[in-house]
Design a protein around this motif. Structure first.
Motif, PDB file in Angstrom:
ATOM      1  N   GLU A  22      23.776  33.178  31.898  1.00 54.73           N
ATOM      2  CA  GLU A  22      23.073  31.946  31.508  1.00 54.73           C
ATOM      3  C   GLU A  22      23.916  31.124  30.537  1.00 54.73           C
ATOM      4  O   GLU A  22      23.980  29.890  30.636  1.00 54.73           O
ATOM      5  CB  GLU A  22      21.717  32.298  30.886  1.00 54.73           C
ATOM      6  CG  GLU A  22      20.706  32.808  31.911  1.00 54.73           C
ATOM      7  CD  GLU A  22      19.481  33.432  31.278  1.00 54.73           C
ATOM      8  OE1 GLU A  22      18.437  33.515  31.959  1.00 54.73           O
ATOM      9  OE2 GLU A  22      19.552  33.856  30.098  1.00 54.73           O
ATOM     10  N   LEU A  23      24.574  31.801  29.605  1.00 60.78           N
ATOM     11  CA  LEU A  23      25.445  31.098  28.659  1.00 60.78           C
ATOM     12  C   LEU A  23      26.639  30.469  29.371  1.00 60.78           C
ATOM     13  O   LEU A  23      27.067  29.359  29.032  1.00 60.78           O
ATOM     14  CB  LEU A  23      25.924  32.063  27.570  1.00 60.78           C
ATOM     15  CG  LEU A  23      24.873  32.496  26.539  1.00 60.78           C
ATOM     16  CD1 LEU A  23      25.402  33.646  25.696  1.00 60.78           C
ATOM     17  CD2 LEU A  23      24.481  31.327  25.641  1.00 60.78           C
ATOM     18  N   ASP A  24      27.172  31.170  30.373  1.00 59.22           N
ATOM     19  CA  ASP A  24      28.306  30.622  31.133  1.00 59.22           C
ATOM     20  C   ASP A  24      27.897  29.361  31.894  1.00 59.22           C
ATOM     21  O   ASP A  24      28.669  28.388  31.968  1.00 59.22           O
ATOM     22  CB  ASP A  24      28.840  31.669  32.112  1.00 59.22           C
ATOM     23  CG  ASP A  24      29.660  32.752  31.420  1.00 59.22           C
ATOM     24  OD1 ASP A  24      30.055  32.531  30.251  1.00 59.22           O
ATOM     25  OD2 ASP A  24      29.898  33.808  32.039  1.00 59.22           O
ATOM     26  N   ILE A 113      18.369  23.338  30.733  1.00 61.03           N
ATOM     27  CA  ILE A 113      17.389  23.899  29.802  1.00 61.03           C
ATOM     28  C   ILE A 113      16.112  24.288  30.541  1.00 61.03           C
ATOM     29  O   ILE A 113      15.569  25.393  30.339  1.00 61.03           O
ATOM     30  CB  ILE A 113      17.074  22.888  28.679  1.00 61.03           C
ATOM     31  CG1 ILE A 113      18.324  22.621  27.830  1.00 61.03           C
ATOM     32  CG2 ILE A 113      15.934  23.407  27.801  1.00 61.03           C
ATOM     33  CD1 ILE A 113      18.901  23.845  27.166  1.00 61.03           C
ATOM     34  N   MET A 114      15.620  23.427  31.423  1.00 66.08           N
ATOM     35  CA  MET A 114      14.384  23.716  32.145  1.00 66.08           C
ATOM     36  C   MET A 114      14.566  24.912  33.081  1.00 66.08           C
ATOM     37  O   MET A 114      13.663  25.751  33.217  1.00 66.08           O
ATOM     38  CB  MET A 114      13.935  22.485  32.932  1.00 66.08           C
ATOM     39  CG  MET A 114      13.610  21.269  32.060  1.00 66.08           C
ATOM     40  SD  MET A 114      12.432  21.610  30.722  1.00 66.08           S
ATOM     41  CE  MET A 114      10.960  22.019  31.670  1.00 66.08           C
ATOM     42  N   GLN A 115      15.724  25.012  33.715  1.00 64.90           N
ATOM     43  CA  GLN A 115      15.993  26.155  34.587  1.00 64.90           C
ATOM     44  C   GLN A 115      16.001  27.453  33.784  1.00 64.90           C
ATOM     45  O   GLN A 115      15.436  28.469  34.210  1.00 64.90           O
ATOM     46  CB  GLN A 115      17.337  25.972  35.290  1.00 64.90           C
ATOM     47  CG  GLN A 115      17.707  27.128  36.216  1.00 64.90           C
ATOM     48  CD  GLN A 115      19.036  26.897  36.918  1.00 64.90           C
ATOM     49  OE1 GLN A 115      19.512  25.773  37.016  1.00 64.90           O
ATOM     50  NE2 GLN A 115      19.647  27.967  37.394  1.00 64.90           N
ATOM     51  N   THR A 121      11.977  34.365  29.750  1.00 63.03           N
ATOM     52  CA  THR A 121      10.763  34.285  28.935  1.00 63.03           C
ATOM     53  C   THR A 121      11.074  34.306  27.443  1.00 63.03           C
ATOM     54  O   THR A 121      10.442  33.587  26.658  1.00 63.03           O
ATOM     55  CB  THR A 121       9.820  35.453  29.270  1.00 63.03           C
ATOM     56  OG1 THR A 121       9.522  35.434  30.667  1.00 63.03           O
ATOM     57  CG2 THR A 121       8.523  35.346  28.482  1.00 63.03           C
ATOM     58  N   ALA A 122      12.045  35.116  27.041  1.00 63.66           N
ATOM     59  CA  ALA A 122      12.392  35.220  25.619  1.00 63.66           C
ATOM     60  C   ALA A 122      12.888  33.877  25.082  1.00 63.66           C
ATOM     61  O   ALA A 122      12.557  33.484  23.955  1.00 63.66           O
ATOM     62  CB  ALA A 122      13.455  36.295  25.416  1.00 63.66           C
ATOM     63  N   PHE A 123      13.665  33.166  25.895  1.00 65.04           N
ATOM     64  CA  PHE A 123      14.166  31.845  25.499  1.00 65.04           C
ATOM     65  C   PHE A 123      13.002  30.868  25.349  1.00 65.04           C
ATOM     66  O   PHE A 123      12.932  30.113  24.372  1.00 65.04           O
ATOM     67  CB  PHE A 123      15.160  31.346  26.545  1.00 65.04           C
ATOM     68  CG  PHE A 123      15.763  29.999  26.240  1.00 65.04           C
ATOM     69  CD1 PHE A 123      16.609  29.823  25.160  1.00 65.04           C
ATOM     70  CD2 PHE A 123      15.489  28.907  27.053  1.00 65.04           C
ATOM     71  CE1 PHE A 123      17.169  28.581  24.880  1.00 65.04           C
ATOM     72  CE2 PHE A 123      16.044  27.663  26.789  1.00 65.04           C
ATOM     73  CZ  PHE A 123      16.890  27.498  25.703  1.00 65.04           C
ATOM     74  N   SER A 124      12.069  30.898  26.304  1.00 61.27           N
ATOM     75  CA  SER A 124      10.895  30.020  26.251  1.00 61.27           C
ATOM     76  C   SER A 124      10.081  30.270  24.988  1.00 61.27           C
ATOM     77  O   SER A 124       9.676  29.331  24.290  1.00 61.27           O
ATOM     78  CB  SER A 124      10.007  30.239  27.478  1.00 61.27           C
ATOM     79  OG  SER A 124      10.724  30.071  28.669  1.00 61.27           O
ATOM     80  N   LEU A 125       9.840  31.548  24.684  1.00 63.61           N
ATOM     81  CA  LEU A 125       9.055  31.897  23.499  1.00 63.61           C
ATOM     82  C   LEU A 125       9.761  31.472  22.221  1.00 63.61           C
ATOM     83  O   LEU A 125       9.122  31.017  21.266  1.00 63.61           O
ATOM     84  CB  LEU A 125       8.786  33.403  23.479  1.00 63.61           C
ATOM     85  CG  LEU A 125       7.825  33.929  24.550  1.00 63.61           C
ATOM     86  CD1 LEU A 125       7.769  35.455  24.524  1.00 63.61           C
ATOM     87  CD2 LEU A 125       6.424  33.347  24.355  1.00 63.61           C
TER      88      LEU A 125
END
Length: 228
Positions: A22-24, A113-115, A121-125
């Motif tokens: 995800e970071l890449d 960001i939306m993807q 889930t952790a990022f959303s929270l």
């Protein structure tokens, strides 16, 4: 361009929850920006299509009151992210963000960001927690402005500035603000802020060297901020 996975700044915000893949992906799509002192990163009432990760530098978040006067709501430094509340609500930006010194910023498109929100889930929270903290800060600021005398607000602001930005090599609060910016933070006239700072100096609570401020008696400042 540096990779997000190698950036130490991610450990201070929601990006620490992302996987290497995800970071890449974000690294491949981000844009690195340099914002000069006095330039706006975001402008109140304007739409944005991504969020900003502050890699280096300091900025102020402001809003115009009904009289057209600037009110400083919050200060931000490297490690913070900005714009996520606006892209999630699909509303224009509610505050203007202005650089207090040269800033290094990464812009990440809304689509990425939306993807990531949909997949992690952790990022959303973490983003929701960040927004909740911002709302709590706004509520505290409103309460402070409504209930505390201006002297108490100045004492609390000086303590908070030191907490946020720390100290420079000479022991001063590590941020340079004009007297007008201090006044706009505590919601008073510039002349009143100058007079209160001068009184604090005479009482040996702080020292002043130009725009540099050093806290000498934090205990007294805390007592003043709490109304004692």
């Amino acid at each position: 361009m540096s990779k997000c996975g190698q950036c130490i700044i991610k450990s201070f915000n929601a990006f620490h929850t992302l996987t290497i893949d995800e970071l890449d992906t974000i690294s491949d799509h981000k844009t690195s920006l340099t914002i000069k002192k006095g330039e706006n990163l975001m402008t109140e009432g304007h739409a944005i299509n991504g969020l900003y990760c502050i890699k280096q530098g300091k900025c102020k978040l402001t809003k115009l009151n009904t009289n057209g006067k600037e009110q400083i709501i919050k200060f931000v430094k490297g490690g913070d992210i900005l714009g996520h509340r606006s892209i999630l609500s699909e509303e224009p930006v509610g505050l203007t963000v202005t650089a207090l010194e040269e800033m290094k910023v990464c812009f990440i498109p809304k689509g990425d960001i939306m993807q990531t929100i949909n997949q992690n889930t952790a990022f959303s929270l973490q983003l929701m927690k960040n927004i909740s903290n911002q709302l709590n800060h706004a509520n505290d600021s409103i309460s402070q402005m409504a209930q505390k005398p201006v002297k108490d607000r100045l004492a609390e602001t000086l303590l908070k500035l030191e907490e946020i930005f720390g100290l420079d090599k000479d022991g001063n609060i590590d941020i340079i603000l004009t007297r007008e910016e201090i006044a706009n933070t505590i919601g008073t006239a510039t002349e009143s802020a100058i007079r209160l700072l001068s009184n604090f100096k005479k009482e040996k609570i702080i020292s002043l060297q130009g725009k540099h401020i050093k806290l000498l008696d934090r205990s007294t400042l805390r007592n003043i901020s709490e109304g004692y």
